[in-house]
Each structure stands twice: as structure tokens, then as C-alpha cells.
Write a protein that holds these residues in place. Structure first.
Motif: not given
Length: 608
Positions: A75-85, A87-90, A190-195
Motif C-alpha cells: 500500500v502506498q500513500d499518494p500524498n508524499p511528505d517530500g522527504d526523499p529518505a 518511503s511512502e510504501g509498505i 522500499e514498498g513503493m511503486n517503482v519502474q
């Protein structure tokens, strides 16, 4: 190298034990003050909320895993916090088939856990996940968060930070620096949608429907499409494992040098069998690179051709005899001497006390004749039952094949599994006390490991000493993606003792006869730049001939995206000084999905 167990399919990645099955609720809304995913992930590898219960964690489902013991969803939060360190997914571990679909908007209540794939003793990094979940589905069919592109520009050139000395070298507690270190970059996703797009395959599809690609096409590339591992200090940061959330029947059957064209997209996972892994919802289209198996040249009349070939637990029940024979006859051009590693006894892994391997070798010899090759003679020494490591009951050993029309073997009786071969001087020349013989089989260096086989050969009137080796494997070493940086290579301890034994024996020969021709070859289970190789080489008593190749051509094995050296042929000064040493690593196995062994053979040609 460590081999994967048959239990692999049941535990591909992050299975948190003792978790309860998720419940699905369709009505309750999320709380406005809910903890968000980036709060759980934090800015290090360990969650600041580990062990705590979290409520109504919101996000969009980006992947669902319905197989193995690691069932669950990302599951991933569609509203990231802007901190590149952060992850928005888990990953949400459900233990049973999840009752959610990709695109569902959900909230999750459960316990934050740090799960270490392979167990804490493995040294692996942990995966932050939510366990014992209760899931609320709010809506379906939502757009997924845009995938984060992993490519040559986004992945840093440095592999990993140095571990914290106060934490035994662990990097777990260090603040992530995703713009500086590749492992930190992957962890921050980690856990995020990547490509990954248009990614070249650098390890062929294996039996577990996985392959490796590189997102850095120019990083230590070899001419056949792989990525060469040439130094402990120069990691290949662009390597990424690819698995699929779809059926294995649809997984691409790829060789090194092929390309997954277009986008390969899905959650970024971490597992014990390779570390960071893109678990694809969408796989790129396989485009063949046209890789062909290599064929070496035929040795000249005055050249002695000596080869080494690990045939991977060959026993009479195998169906690969004809393929191995064809490789020896056609790809290796029928070398004069072939050192075989991993010849099993006559009933393979059946552990009933059988140690004789006459049927195994006989079947291979017959297959070589049928393939148009010479009728090789052979020499070996049966090990003591279950004392040489390898597959229990298999009693693997080294075997010399030799073409009696080109080379003769000097037999001296008395060599057996427990008698140590020695060196004597006869008329100013070195001579083995027994032939074939084994180097110091009672030494602790060889405990539960293969003892070197030594033989004395004559080619065109010149004696050549050949030492066939299969040193201790790398099993038990911490992975390159370990939480400990640099990782501990514990298997080296025994290998260094073994290398010292082999070197001491070679030195005995050369102290007896300075210009003796000595070849030490086989599966050394270590790199040409390793301390094992340095111990073998000593002060010039031996030299690894693979170093005669360009660095981009130095590999005999392909493991987790790294083309690397495990098999070597080392020669004494008299051979090296002849200036006619011709070495070839013949790539017929390691780069291909339909390999008959996981090792490529090597051939050395020289004029004694």
C-alpha cells in the motif's frame, strides 16, 4: 556458491510469522489524525514505530501477492511528505490470500514489524511491514501513485555507507542518504511503486522465475551483455532483481544480454535471495540479444590443452551426459586433460555408503565418444564416505580425464583417500610419491571439503604436474546487500587454509625442481582479486591465467547480476614465462537460462 533450497518457492520474501488473517471492513472512514506510511518508515532502515500498533494507515494498493508463505499486499500513500529518505510504501502481511485489489483505497490497522528475511543470523536487512492487520476498503479502481523511475541517473555510484562500528558494522541505524548510496536509495523506496525501463538482463531466468537486470547499461559491462564484478570496492550498483506478481508461466525466459523493453513496474521488495527486488505487476517485453554459446579453438599439435569444468553434481541418474559430452567435444575442442569437479558417486545423493564413481565417469566417457570425441582414460580417488562435503550422500570428488593418444599418466601406486601425496627428487627432477594422490587429506583445512587431487602427466616427453581443486564454498557469507557493511565473508577462513596447503605443495615441487611445469586448477570458489588467489599465487610460485584476459572478460559464473570469477587455472613460472599461454573462459552455461551447469569451463593451452 550457495545453492538455493527446494523450500525457496514457499518463502520468496517477507513472511512475518505468527500473524493473523486480515479482516475486511467496508464502512469505517479513516481518522484524520492517522499515522501515515512515511511516519512508519522513518529516515533509517528501522521503523521508529516498530512493535507498536498503528491505526487507520491510509493508502492505495499497488500490488497483491497471493502465493507462497508471504501473502499480503503493498500500500502506498499518494500524498508524499517530500522527504526523499522516507518511503511512502509498505508491505501488509496477511498470511492468507488478501481480500483487496490493486487500485483499492484502504486503511490498515495493525502492528509495525521489522522482519529479517532469512533470520537475524543471516545478516540481511529487515523489511518494515504491518502485521496482524485489519483492512478497511474505502473504494476501488483508484489511480495508482506514479511509479518512481529507477535508472542510471537516479541510482548513486557509491554502493553502501560504512557500517556503524558501535553496532558491529550495521547500517540499520544510520540516517538514509538516498542521493549518495545505492542501498540507501533502494531502501528509501522500499514498498513503493517503482519502474525500470528498457533494462538489460545480466543474470538469466532461473528455476524460480526470477532474473536480474541492470539499470546502468554501461556499468562494468562485458561484451556479452553482463556486468562484471571486479573488486570488493567497486560494486555494481545498477543490479536489480525482477520477479512477477503474475503466473510463473508468463515469466520471460531470458538470457544475459536480452532486454526487457518498455516499462517493468511494481512494488520494490527486499528478500533473502538477492535483496532489493522489483516485483512486477507489469513486465517489459523480452527482446533477445542473440547470445550464442562460445567455442574455443583447437589446440595445436605441440600445445597441451588443460581444462577445468564443474559439472554440478553429476550422477548416473542425470539427463545431462550427452550435453556435457557435446560441450567437451565441440565447445572445448576435446582438451588433452580435463579436471572435472562435482562428480558424484554411482547412486548420487542416496546416502548408503557408496563411494565408487565408475558408472558416473563411465557414462560421461562413453557419451564423449558418441559425440565424436576421444576415448578418455581417467583417474580419481574415492573419498571417505560423507567426508568431503557437498550434497549428503553424493560424495563429490575431482576426476582427471585425459586423452591417451596425446598425453600419458604416470601411475604410482599407494594413493588413497587418507594417504598424503609427497614430493621427492629423482635424478634432479621432482616426482610425486603417489600418483594420483591427495594433498594432506588429514589436515583440518579439508574438513568436510574436497581434497585436492594431484597427478603426474607426460606430454611430448615433458612432465606436467596437475592439481585439481574444489575449495570450500561461499555458503554462509553475508550477502552484498547485508545490513553489515562491508559484509563478513566467513567462508574465507577455511578457503585461506586450503589455499595455503595447495601453495605449500606447489612450493615443494618448485623447491625440488625450479623449472617444473605445475598447473593448479578447478573451482576455487573465489575471485581472481581475492586473498584466496593471493595466497595461492604466493611470491610468484603460481599465477592465475585468467588475469591474461581483459577485465571485462574475466568471469566464469553469474550470480545475482554479477559476472564473476570462481574457477581458475594457475600456472608455475616456467609455463608463464613461455609467453605462449593462451587462456579462454568458454561461456556456455552461466549466462543461459537452459544451463547444464552453473559454471563455465576454462581451457589453458601452452607448450611445455
Amino acid at each position: 556458491m550457495p545453492r538455493k533450497s527446494t523450500a525457496r518457492l514457499a518463502a520468496l520474501t517477507v513472511a512475518a510469522v505468527c500473524s493473523t488473517v486480515s479482516g475486511v471492513v467496508l464502512t469505517a472512514p479513516a481518522h484524520a489524525d492517522s499515522v501515515r506510511i512515511h511516519d512508519i518508515q522513518g529516515t533509517t532502515r528501522l521503523s521508529p514505530l516498530a512493535g507498536q500498533k498503528v491505526t487507520d494507515v491510509a493508502g492505495i494498493v499497488t500490488g497483491v501477492r497471493t502465493y507462497g508463505s508471504s501473502k499480503g499486499f503493498w500500500v502506498q500513500d499518494p500524498n508524499p511528505d517530500g522527504d526523499p529518505a522516507t518511503s511512502e510504501g509498505i508491505f501488509v502481511f496477511t498470511s492468507s490470500t488478501p481480500k483487496v485489489a490493486v487500485g483499492d483505497s484502504v486503511t490498515v490497522t495493525g502492528t509495525v514489524s521489522e522482519y529479517v528475511p532469512g533470520g537475524t543470523s543471516s545478516g540481511n536487512q529487515s523489511v518494515t511491514e504491518i502485521t496482524k492487520p485489519t483492512v478497511t476498503v474505502l473504494s476501488g479502481g483508484n489511480a495508482l501513485p506514479a511509479p518512481v523511475v529507477i535508472d542510471a541517473e537516479s541510482v548513486p555510484a557509491e554502493y553502501a555507507p560504512a557500517g556503524d562500528t558501535a553496532a558491529n558494522g550495521s547500517i540499520n541505524g544510520l540516517a538514509l542518504q538516498p542521493a549518495t548510496y545505492a542501498l540507501d536509495h533502494y531502501e528509501s523506496l522500499e514498498g513503493m511503486n517503482v519502474q525500470a525501463s528498457d533494462a538489460r538482463v545480466v543474470t538469466a531466468t532461473d528455476a524460480y522465475s526470477e532474473l536480474w537486470v541492470t539499470v546502468k547499461p554501461h556499468e562494468h559491462a562485458d561484451r556479452r551483455g553482463g556486468t562484471v564484478y571486479g573488486s570488493y570496492r567497486s560494486q555494481n550498483t545498477g543490479r536489480l532483481q525482477i520477479q512477477s506478481l503474475g503466473p510463473t508461466a508468463g515469466f520471460p525466459t531470458a538470457n544475459v544480454g536480452d532486454t526487457l523493453t518498455g516499462p517493468t513496474t511494481g512494488p520494490l521488495d527486499y528478500n533473502q535471495y538477492g535483496g532489493y527486488t522489483l516485483v512486477a505487476r507489469e513486465l517489459g517485453t523480452l527482446e533477445s540479444g542473440g547470445l550464442q554459446r562460445e567455442t574455443t579453438r583447437k589446440q595445436g599439435r605441440g600445445e597441451l590443452a588443460v581444462a577445468t569444468y564443474n559439472v554440478e553434481n553429476l550422477d548416473p541418474s542425470d539427463t545431462t551426459f550427452e550435453a556435457h559430452a557435446s560441450a567437451i567435444v565441440n565447445n572445448l575442442q576435446s582438451p588433452d586433460i580435463v579436471s572435472l569437479e562435482e562428480i558424484q558417486d554411482d547412486n548420487g545423493a542416496t546416502d548408503d555408503g557408496t563411494v565408487d564413481a565408475s558408472q558416473t565417469v563411465g557414462r560421461l566417457v562413453d557419451a564423449i565418444v558418441a559425440a565424436g570425441g576421444p576415448h578418455y582414460d581417467w583417474r580419481s580417488i574415492d573419498p571417505v564416505n560423507d567426508q568431503d562435503g557437498g550434497q549428503p550422500g553424493g560424495n563429490i570428488r575431482q576426476v582427471f580425464l585425459f586423452n591417451p593418444q596425446r598425453v600419458s599418466f604416470t601411475d604410482r601406486p599407494g594413493g588413497d583417500s587418507t594417504t598424503a601425496v609427497g614430493v621427492t627428487e629423482v635424478h634432479g627432477k621432482a616426482q610425486l610419491t603417489v600418483s594420483p594422490g591427495r594433498i594432506d587429506p588429514a589436515s583440518d583445512a579439508w574438513k568436510s571439503s574436497r581434497k585436492p587431487l594431484v597427478g603426474e602427466f607426460v606430454f611430448r616427453g615433458r612432465t606436467v604436474f596437475v592439481i585439481a581443486n574444489h575449495l570450500a564454498s561461499k555458503g554462509g557469507d553475508q550477502a552484498l546487500h547485508s545490513q553489515y557493511q562491508p559484509p563478513t565473508r566467513g567462508s574465507e577462513t577455511q578457503r585461506h587454509l586450503q589455499a595455503a596447503e595447495v601453495h605449500a605443495f606447489v612450493k615443494d615441487i618448485l623447491d625440488t625442481q625450479k623449472n617444473a611445469d605445475v598447473v593448479a586448477l578447478g573451482d576455487m570458489n573465489d575471485y581472481e582479486f581475492s586473498d584466496t588467489a593471493k595466497i595461492l599465487e604466493g611470491d610468484g610460485e603460481l599465477w592465475s591465467a585468467i588475469k591474461s584476459l581483459r577485465k571485462s572478460e574475466r568471469y566464469t559464473y553469474d550470480y545475482q547480476g554479477n559476472s564473476q570469477v570462481l574457477d581458475q587455472i594457475l600456472v608455475s613460472p616456467s609455463i608463464r614465462r613461455g609467453c605462449d599461454v593462451d587462456y579462454d573462459s568458454v561461456h556456455i552455461n552461466a549466462e543461459f537460462h537452459d544451463q547444464i551447469s552453473d559454471h563455465d569451463p576454462q581451457v589453458l593451452r601452452f607448450r611445455p
